[in-house]
Write a protein that holds these residues in place. Sequence first.
Motif, PDB file in Angstrom:
ATOM      1  N   GLY A  43       0.796  -1.227   0.000  1.00 21.36           N
ATOM      2  CA  GLY A  43       0.000   0.000   0.000  1.00 21.36           C
ATOM      3  C   GLY A  43       0.824   1.271   0.000  1.00 21.36           C
ATOM      4  N   SER A 101      -1.949   8.743   3.016  1.00 22.89           N
ATOM      5  CA  SER A 101      -3.167   8.653   3.825  1.00 22.89           C
ATOM      6  C   SER A 101      -4.155   7.721   3.125  1.00 22.89           C
ATOM      7  N   SER A 102      -5.192   7.304   3.852  1.00 20.54           N
ATOM      8  CA  SER A 102      -6.239   6.444   3.258  1.00 20.54           C
ATOM      9  C   SER A 102      -6.913   7.150   2.091  1.00 20.54           C
ATOM     10  N   ARG A 105      -4.657   6.997  -0.921  1.00 16.93           N
ATOM     11  CA  ARG A 105      -4.671   5.648  -1.517  1.00 16.93           C
ATOM     12  C   ARG A 105      -5.916   5.429  -2.358  1.00 16.93           C
ATOM     13  N   ILE A 106      -7.049   5.866  -1.823  1.00 16.44           N
ATOM     14  CA  ILE A 106      -8.314   5.688  -2.549  1.00 16.44           C
ATOM     15  C   ILE A 106      -8.303   6.502  -3.843  1.00 16.44           C
TER      16      ILE A 106
END
Length: 157
Positions: A43, A101-102, A105-106
């Motif tokens: 990730g 950060s999430s 990533r999205i």
Amino acid sequence: MRRTSLLALLAATALLGGCGDGVVRRVSDPAVSVQQLTVKADGQWAVDLRLQNYSSIPMRFDTVEVDVQVGDQDAGKLRATPGLSVGPESADVVTVTFAPSSAGRIGVADALAGRRTLPYTLKGTAAATPDEAKQRSFDIDTRSTLNPVPGLDGVLR
């Protein structure tokens, strides 16, 4: 008398002309951009940062600290200490591992899945040392885009 003055002026001009080395030492603001972003299996991102030296003299890039935004999502703060010397009016690339950060990533996953262009922004500073001078801090404000690379899953250029 007039002829002697003219000869003296010409001699002085010739001597002064030989004093300079002809090299203009111009220090210009460098640029930092993303050349490639690769999503790793864990990730994290492997970010290939392009360090562009627009100066007429070599410059050593000591640190880069930028806030990364992909699409309209904050991805976090990227910090690198390349310690890389870049020649005059040249560029070089350094790879930095980055834990986004999430939301970041999205945003990247969405662009990759949809095979869409992804705008990004880098805002912060780069500390660089021009040849034979002291370190200076330069503002970085880069806006550009990355595109999915055909045949290479998880890679944007």
